[in-house]
Write a protein that holds these residues in place. Sequence first.
Motif, PDB file in Angstrom:
ATOM      1  N   UNK A 181      38.747   0.845  24.242  1.00 43.14           N
ATOM      2  CA  UNK A 181      37.314   1.099  24.085  1.00 43.14           C
ATOM      3  C   UNK A 181      37.125   2.347  23.231  1.00 43.14           C
ATOM      4  N   UNK A 182      36.044   2.339  22.480  1.00 41.24           N
ATOM      5  CA  UNK A 182      35.691   3.449  21.599  1.00 41.24           C
ATOM      6  C   UNK A 182      34.373   4.033  22.071  1.00 41.24           C
ATOM      7  N   UNK A 183      34.365   5.320  22.351  1.00 43.88           N
ATOM      8  CA  UNK A 183      33.152   6.001  22.794  1.00 43.88           C
ATOM      9  C   UNK A 183      32.525   6.650  21.563  1.00 43.88           C
ATOM     10  N   UNK A 184      31.252   6.336  21.313  1.00 44.69           N
ATOM     11  CA  UNK A 184      30.628   6.697  20.039  1.00 44.69           C
ATOM     12  C   UNK A 184      29.318   7.445  20.181  1.00 44.69           C
ATOM     13  N   UNK A 185      29.096   8.327  19.222  1.00 44.30           N
ATOM     14  CA  UNK A 185      27.801   8.982  19.034  1.00 44.30           C
ATOM     15  C   UNK A 185      27.157   8.331  17.821  1.00 44.30           C
ATOM     16  N   UNK A 186      25.904   7.968  17.939  1.00 45.85           N
ATOM     17  CA  UNK A 186      25.174   7.330  16.840  1.00 45.85           C
ATOM     18  C   UNK A 186      25.101   8.278  15.651  1.00 45.85           C
ATOM     19  N   UNK A 187      25.471   7.775  14.485  1.00 45.94           N
ATOM     20  CA  UNK A 187      25.363   8.572  13.271  1.00 45.94           C
ATOM     21  C   UNK A 187      24.174   8.124  12.441  1.00 45.94           C
ATOM     22  N   UNK A 188      24.094   6.820  12.177  1.00 45.07           N
ATOM     23  CA  UNK A 188      23.044   6.336  11.289  1.00 45.07           C
ATOM     24  C   UNK A 188      22.798   4.854  11.509  1.00 45.07           C
ATOM     25  N   UNK A 189      21.566   4.448  11.300  1.00 47.12           N
ATOM     26  CA  UNK A 189      21.191   3.036  11.259  1.00 47.12           C
ATOM     27  C   UNK A 189      20.668   2.753   9.868  1.00 47.12           C
ATOM     28  N   UNK A 190      21.184   1.709   9.264  1.00 44.83           N
ATOM     29  CA  UNK A 190      20.759   1.303   7.926  1.00 44.83           C
ATOM     30  C   UNK A 190      20.077  -0.055   8.044  1.00 44.83           C
ATOM     31  N   UNK A 191      18.827  -0.126   7.611  1.00 44.24           N
ATOM     32  CA  UNK A 191      18.118  -1.396   7.631  1.00 44.24           C
ATOM     33  C   UNK A 191      18.468  -2.183   6.379  1.00 44.24           C
ATOM     34  N   UNK A 192      18.899  -3.428   6.575  1.00 43.14           N
ATOM     35  CA  UNK A 192      19.222  -4.313   5.461  1.00 43.14           C
ATOM     36  C   UNK A 192      18.118  -5.362   5.371  1.00 43.14           C
TER      37      UNK A 192
END
Length: 172
Positions: A127-138
């Motif tokens: 499992x990878x524990x992540x902090x949100x960096x960016x959301x890119x709308x396509x």
Amino acid sequence: MYYDSIKNEHGLKHDPFKALIAPRPIGWISTISDEGILNLAPYSFFNAVSTNPNYVMFSSKQRKDSLKNIESNGEFTCSLSTWDTRHAMNVSSAPVDLLVDEFARANIETCPSKFVNPPRVATAPAALECKHWKTVEMPDVEPGGNQGSFLIIGQVIGVFIDDKFIEEGIVN
């Protein structure tokens, strides 16, 4: 065979694009809503995109609960789904109300994460524990359409690997 991917007129039973990029790992994304409800959803458009620092991404068609929760609290955990977890993964893929805990619905045991609040799937080999960096709308293929996708990128700040999958210092 050659076809226009915008028109998607290939004449096959299933869209071949998804079969061409293979194997595709399943990122089982867990998040927590503002109300404290656990959310778990599988994403087949998932992969690593960078090292040093490590980043992973997954893509969501439309703005689903996972994305809403990540943008609200900035964290997610990605547990790897395997052949052994396929049935529970399929149960967790059903569209359900935001107030439904998919871990409970699919009878999946949680395990606390070490660096983020969303738990991991207890039976997942990694499992990878992540902090949100960016959301890119396509954008949608049709200008002004409402079927766009979102690319969610998270920095991996913690990694869990089940010790039984480490052999002679190598992940197997």
